[in-house]
Write a protein that holds these residues in place. Structure first.
Motif, PDB file in Angstrom:
ATOM      1  N   ILE A  58       0.841  -1.186   0.000  1.00 17.54           N
ATOM      2  CA  ILE A  58       0.000   0.000   0.000  1.00 17.54           C
ATOM      3  C   ILE A  58       0.881   1.243   0.000  1.00 17.54           C
ATOM      4  CG2 ILE A  58      -1.835   1.225   1.197  1.00 17.54           C
ATOM      5  CD1 ILE A  58      -2.470  -1.425   2.605  1.00 17.54           C
ATOM      6  N   THR A  59       0.611   2.111  -0.933  1.00 21.47           N
ATOM      7  CA  THR A  59       1.317   3.391  -0.981  1.00 21.47           C
ATOM      8  C   THR A  59       0.397   4.475  -0.445  1.00 21.47           C
ATOM      9  OG1 THR A  59       2.461   2.649  -2.946  1.00 21.47           O
ATOM     10  CG2 THR A  59       2.553   4.981  -2.473  1.00 21.47           C
ATOM     11  N   GLY A  60       0.935   5.289   0.427  1.00 23.25           N
ATOM     12  CA  GLY A  60       0.110   6.364   0.965  1.00 23.25           C
ATOM     13  C   GLY A  60       0.949   7.318   1.783  1.00 23.25           C
ATOM     14  N   VAL A 119      -0.570  -1.109  -4.618  1.00 24.87           N
ATOM     15  CA  VAL A 119       0.396  -1.142  -5.714  1.00 24.87           C
ATOM     16  C   VAL A 119      -0.128  -1.977  -6.880  1.00 24.87           C
ATOM     17  CG1 VAL A 119       2.690  -1.917  -6.377  1.00 24.87           C
ATOM     18  CG2 VAL A 119       2.359  -0.680  -4.248  1.00 24.87           C
ATOM     19  N   ASP A 120      -0.643  -3.152  -6.574  1.00 23.39           N
ATOM     20  CA  ASP A 120      -1.189  -4.004  -7.634  1.00 23.39           C
ATOM     21  C   ASP A 120      -2.710  -3.958  -7.527  1.00 23.39           C
ATOM     22  OD1 ASP A 120      -1.627  -5.752  -9.609  1.00 23.39           O
ATOM     23  OD2 ASP A 120      -0.806  -7.506  -8.584  1.00 23.39           O
ATOM     24  N   ASP A 121      -3.283  -2.835  -7.928  1.00 24.57           N
ATOM     25  CA  ASP A 121      -4.710  -2.655  -7.623  1.00 24.57           C
ATOM     26  C   ASP A 121      -5.614  -3.525  -8.495  1.00 24.57           C
ATOM     27  OD1 ASP A 121      -4.000  -1.222  -9.783  1.00 24.57           O
ATOM     28  OD2 ASP A 121      -4.974   0.650  -9.202  1.00 24.57           O
ATOM     29  N   ALA A 122      -5.075  -4.038  -9.584  1.00 26.48           N
ATOM     30  CA  ALA A 122      -5.905  -4.932 -10.389  1.00 26.48           C
ATOM     31  C   ALA A 122      -6.170  -6.239  -9.640  1.00 26.48           C
ATOM     32  CB  ALA A 122      -5.216  -5.222 -11.718  1.00 26.48           C
ATOM     33  N   MET A 144      -9.849  -3.059  -2.666  1.00 31.92           N
ATOM     34  CA  MET A 144      -9.152  -1.968  -1.979  1.00 31.92           C
ATOM     35  C   MET A 144      -9.341  -0.636  -2.707  1.00 31.92           C
ATOM     36  SD  MET A 144      -7.724  -3.024   0.749  1.00 31.92           S
ATOM     37  CE  MET A 144      -6.473  -1.789   1.110  1.00 31.92           C
ATOM     38  N   MET A 145     -10.027  -0.710  -3.831  1.00 34.81           N
ATOM     39  CA  MET A 145     -10.133   0.481  -4.671  1.00 34.81           C
ATOM     40  C   MET A 145     -10.823   1.629  -3.946  1.00 34.81           C
ATOM     41  SD  MET A 145      -9.736  -0.486  -8.297  1.00 34.81           S
ATOM     42  CE  MET A 145     -11.251  -0.986  -9.070  1.00 34.81           C
ATOM     43  N   ALA A 146     -11.834   1.301  -3.191  1.00 30.96           N
ATOM     44  CA  ALA A 146     -12.629   2.350  -2.545  1.00 30.96           C
ATOM     45  C   ALA A 146     -12.021   2.823  -1.239  1.00 30.96           C
ATOM     46  CB  ALA A 146     -14.039   1.836  -2.314  1.00 30.96           C
ATOM     47  N   VAL A 147     -10.978   2.153  -0.786  1.00 31.33           N
ATOM     48  CA  VAL A 147     -10.409   2.506   0.516  1.00 31.33           C
ATOM     49  C   VAL A 147      -9.491   3.704   0.348  1.00 31.33           C
ATOM     50  CG1 VAL A 147      -9.155   1.640   2.506  1.00 31.33           C
ATOM     51  CG2 VAL A 147     -10.506   0.079   1.124  1.00 31.33           C
ATOM     52  N   LYS A 148      -9.746   4.703   1.162  1.00 35.98           N
ATOM     53  CA  LYS A 148      -8.973   5.938   1.003  1.00 35.98           C
ATOM     54  C   LYS A 148      -7.889   6.072   2.083  1.00 35.98           C
ATOM     55  CE  LYS A 148     -10.808   7.580  -2.635  1.00 35.98           C
ATOM     56  NZ  LYS A 148     -10.534   6.234  -3.162  1.00 35.98           N
TER      57      LYS A 148
END
Lengths: 779, 103
Positions: free
Chosen positions: B25-27, B46-49, B54-58
């Motif tokens: 996770i980058t943040g 990092v590998d969001d595909a 995790m797409m909706a997690v901010k």
């Protein structure tokens, strides 16, 4: 009652709710006020009848009773939107209360009227009259009730009439219709309907269509039955009779005036009604949307409230002292009596970073070393309001620290009778995952030689008998670390240096600090082992330290705590042992040997760490000292060889240029006396000696052309040589490096503009010293 | 405490936290505590595909014990200072573990 109203409305387009709303306003007034208001109502009713006429389309159906079957049902398409299926329609539509109160009155009027009309007028007129009443009553219930009333009221004054042809249609039709509509469309408010249903006479069992009472059946109804119903209704509703009477009178009077007027106006009114209906739909929709938004908001608010209340279940589970206890546990993990000890990196890092923006950093104030807890920097910036709370916490923290200090540090706890041990781990004392036994390690290292280890300090236990290189390397590393330790302590002391020394106490503490500082500085100096005699060990301990990169890095920090004498000693030692320096012996450019990238890095590091403080020292030295160092350098090292290293050449340049400055009287700026004649002669001798040594080797000082190393340092050296050279020496110099000069210029002509200019500038360093310039060269 | 102290200086910087379950996770590091629990903001996997959920997690909170690596911005690390801090830590008598090893 409103249900009946809605039911009525849905099937009968002209009687749109808007109209009813307006009417209901009147009714409201009347229904809630006492008789004195009745007159006003009358007036309004009159006005309305004048405006709109009495003949409403609705009553066309009623006139032809058979048409009840063909009643247009399609008009109710939008009812759902208009009234909402299940939504609370709101007060705007709540006619129940007002209308129930007034309905009976109107019914009475109706009955009176009907009674009168029956006796005197035609059926048609009757019809006209009927819609009027229905309109006012606002709901069929009222009308239905009115039917009962009619008989009731009329009975005393007017002779009982045969059921008028119209009224049955009204009575029979409306209630049932209403019921249907209700059942289909507004189930949510059925509660109120159930109520209203009690008032309505049940539809005749024989009526073929459930919604409409056929005329034949209506005739069958006797006034008596209605009368009974009405009576019952009254009993249930408890509506006072007197009001009705008054209204009835009013109505009668009204009829007398307007009774026959409506007919001609009929088509116009219909159009108006349609229009009004459309407008009202839009209005209603807007209102509904607004209401929906309101409801949505309300729902959200309630959701939030619910969540809050759910959480509030746990309110007060912990007492304040419980919370304090937990806080103390948490804080005690972070608490420290010296933020620099436990939070060194953060403290120094933030100090360095913020120093760039704000010159005075609180972290470096003398109090910074005092009691605090981690992140106290942030705490300091808090507002005044939380200051006292913070102080309280810090006091608490102080207590915890003291407690912790009093107790010996335990890593394990064994309880009596317990089989195992309880590990007492904390953030600062974490569970050890690696168990390295240092004992085994040592044994392994000097197996068979443990007899002579006893004399040594623990970390120097490794004897020199086993492989020399490794042990020496370890010793060197250890001594470097010791230097670092001393330097760190010195730096910390410097940070905590007392700044005001006015009072006796302050002077005392300052003296103490000075003592401590001197002690530490001495330790550091000893660890550096500069003073160790040359030749006892090879290489010299200082050179060994400087051969390791972290040893190089510590030099500028060491220098800060050294006095001039010590620095001179250090530089003397360095110059005397220059050949053995790794960056010298490992970085010699020659026809056969190159310099690896790692060594180049080391050279750069040396140039950036060790050379600058030395250069600074030399730049302030007198000619006597420079001459001495220079002499030592030339004497103790193979200059031709050393000069082929970048570092060696840099040292030579350093001495040469300083001497040249002093020779030309540059020292007077620094307050140094003009060099004596003897010193100058001495220097010239040394220079000549150097020139002779390097003669025929000047070209070999350059790194190979193809390596791509910036050869500026060589040109700098040549320039320094050229400045101090005699005409003859200059001639020799030019002759020797001529080839290189030309090569470089030619090379530059093939390069990009900025690279070329750099090359030319390098060459010009040398040529300018001779009074020449690269542009004068003819290639 | 060195690591805690160290990570505190990285607050506000973008880091990539690699977890033991291979999620990276980058943040922006917003907070860290002595257990090296980490709070990240504006996160991106990092590998969001591979991790569409995790797409909706901010933003997220990561328990320190599940972290495998943290990729640091080189510009925000003062290695010389870090060495000094490590030396100080090793000198401290309270840090029993490290001390006993070094001696």
């Amino acid at each position: 009652m409103s249900g009946s109203f809605f039911g009525f409305d849905t099937t009968l387009p002209p009687l749109n709710p808007d109209q009813f709303a307006g009417l209901s306003g009147n009714h409201n007034v009347n229904g809630q006020q006492d008789e004195t208001e009745d007159e006003e109502l009358e007036r309004k009713i009159k006005a309305f009848t004048l405006d709109s006429g009495e003949n409403f389309e609705v009553f066309d159906y009623e006139r032809n009773f058979d048409l009840g079957n063909q009643l247009e049902e399609s008009g109710d398409d939008l009812n759902d939107e208009t009234f909402g299926v299940s939504v609370d329609v709101g007060k705007d539509f709540d006619f129940i209360e007002s209308t129930t109160k007034i309905a009976d009155t109107i019914q009475k009027e109706e009955e009176i009227y009907i009674g009168r009309r029956e006796s005197s007028t035609s059926e048609n007129e009757n019809n006209n009259r009927m819609p009027y009443a229905a309109l006012w009553s606002n709901n069929s219930d009222a009308i239905a009730n009115g039917k009962g009333n009619q008989a009731n009221d009329i009975a005393p004054g007017v002779p009982p009439l045969p059921e008028p042809p119209i009224s049955p249609s009204i009575w029979g039709f409306h209630p049932s219709n209403r019921k249907d509509a209700l059942a289909q469309e507004i189930p949510s408010i059925s509660g109120s309907f159930e109520n209203s249903q009690r008032y309505t006479p049940p539809p005749p069992p024989t009526s073929p269509p459930p919604g409409f009472g056929p005329p034949s059946h209506s005739t069958a109804r006797t006034p008596m039955s209605l009368e009974q119903i009405e009576a019952q209704l009254h009993r249930q509703a408890g509506i006072p009779e007197k009001r009705m009477l008054s209204l009835a009178e009013v109505e009668a009077a009204l009829l007398g005036i307007n009774g026959r007027q409506p007919h001609p106006m009929y088509p116009a009114t219909e159009a108006i009604f349609r229009e009004q209906k459309n407008v009202s739909y839009l209005e209603k929709e807007a209102a509904l949307r607004e209401q929906e938004a309101l409801i949505e908001r309300e729902r959200k608010r309630r959701d939030k409230q619910r969540k809050l209340s759910e959480m509030s279940r746990y309110n007060g589970l912990m007492t304040q002292s419980d919370k304090d206890y937990i806080n103390r546990i948490q804080i005690s993990q972070l608490v420290t009596d010296d933020p620099y000890a436990d939070d060194f990196y953060y403290q120094v890092y933030t100090a360095i970073r913020t120093r760039q923006s704000q010159p005075q950093m609180s972290a470096f104030s003398p109090q910074a070393g005092g009691t605090g807890f981690m992140g106290h920097e942030r705490g300091r910036h808090r507002s005044r309001g939380s200051e006292s709370g913070l102080q309280k916490m810090q006091q608490q923290v102080l207590r915890i620290v003291n407690d912790a200090r009093r107790k010996p540090k335990m890593t394990q706890l064994s309880l009596e009778g317990a089989l195992g041990k309880i590990a007492l781990n904390s953030v600062r004392n974490p569970r050890q995952l690696l168990q390295v036994s240092s004992k085994n390690n040592d044994n392994h290292n000097h197996s068979g030689s443990s007899n002579n280890g006893s004399v040594h300090h623990h970390h120097q236990k490794v004897p020199s008998i086993s492989s020399h290189g490794i042990t020496d390397h370890r010793k060197v590393l250890r001594s470097i670390e010791n230097v670092y330790t001393a330097v760190l302590s010195l730096e910390e002391l410097k940070r905590n240096q007392p700044q005001r020394i006015y009072t006796d106490y302050e002077r005392e503490s300052y003296e103490k600090w000075k003592e401590e500082y001197a002690e530490l500085a001495k330790t550091m100096w000893e660890e550096l082992r500069v003073t160790e005699a040359i030749g006892v060990s090879y290489p010299h301990p200082l050179i060994s330290i400087l051969s390791i990169s972290k040893g190089k890095k510590v030099i500028p920090r060491v220098m800060r705590h050294c006095n001039a004498e010590q620095i001179l000693l250090l530089i003397t030692m360095l110059v005397a042992n220059f050949e053995s320096l790794d960056v010298c012996k490992g970085a010699i450019w020659g026809p056969q040997g190159g310099v690896g990238p790692i060594m180049l890095e080391e050279v750069e590091l040396f140039m950036n760490t060790v050379v600058p403080p030395l250069l600074q020292f030399v730049a302030e030295a007198q000619l006597r000292i420079v001459t001495r160092l220079f002499g030592l350098f030339v004497e103790r090292n193979n200059i031709v060889w050393v000069a082929r290293s970048k570092v060696g050449l840099a040292f030579l340049t350093m001495f040469l240029s300083r001497a040249e400055i002093l020779k030309q009287g540059g020292g007077s700026i620094q307050g140094l006396p003009q060099p004596e004649e003897r010193e100058l002669i001495q220097w010239q001798e040394l220079y000549n000696h150097l020139f002779c040594t390097l003669q025929n080797h000047f070209l070999s000082l350059f790194p190979p052309f193809l390596v791509g190393i910036d050869d500026m340092y060589v040109w700098q050296f040549l320039a320094a040589m050229a400045v101090g050279a005699s005409t003859e020496q200059q001639h020799i110099l030019v002759t020797e490096v001529r080839e290189r000069v030309l090569d470089t210029v030619v090379q530059a002509s093939r390069m990009s503009a900025d690279k070329a200019s750099h090359k030319i500038a390098n060459v010009n360093l040398f040529l300018n010293a001779l009074g020449l310039d690269a542009s004068q060269l003819k290639i | 405490m060195l690591f805690y102290s160290f990570f505190k200086t990285l607050i506000g910087h973008q880091v990539t936290v690699e977890l033991k379950n291979d999620l990276a996770i980058t943040g922006v590091l917003t907070s860290v505590d002595q257990f090296l629990n980490i709070k990240l903001d504006d996160i991106r996997v990092v590998d969001d595909a591979k991790y569409p959920h995790m797409m909706a997690v901010k933003n997220c909170f990561i328990r320190g014990s599940v972290v495998r690596y943290v990729q640091l911005p080189a510009s925000a690390v003062d290695t010389a200072l870090l060495q000094d801090a490590a030396r100080r830590e090793a000198q401290q008598p309270t840090t029993g573990g490290a001390h006993s090893i070094s001696r």
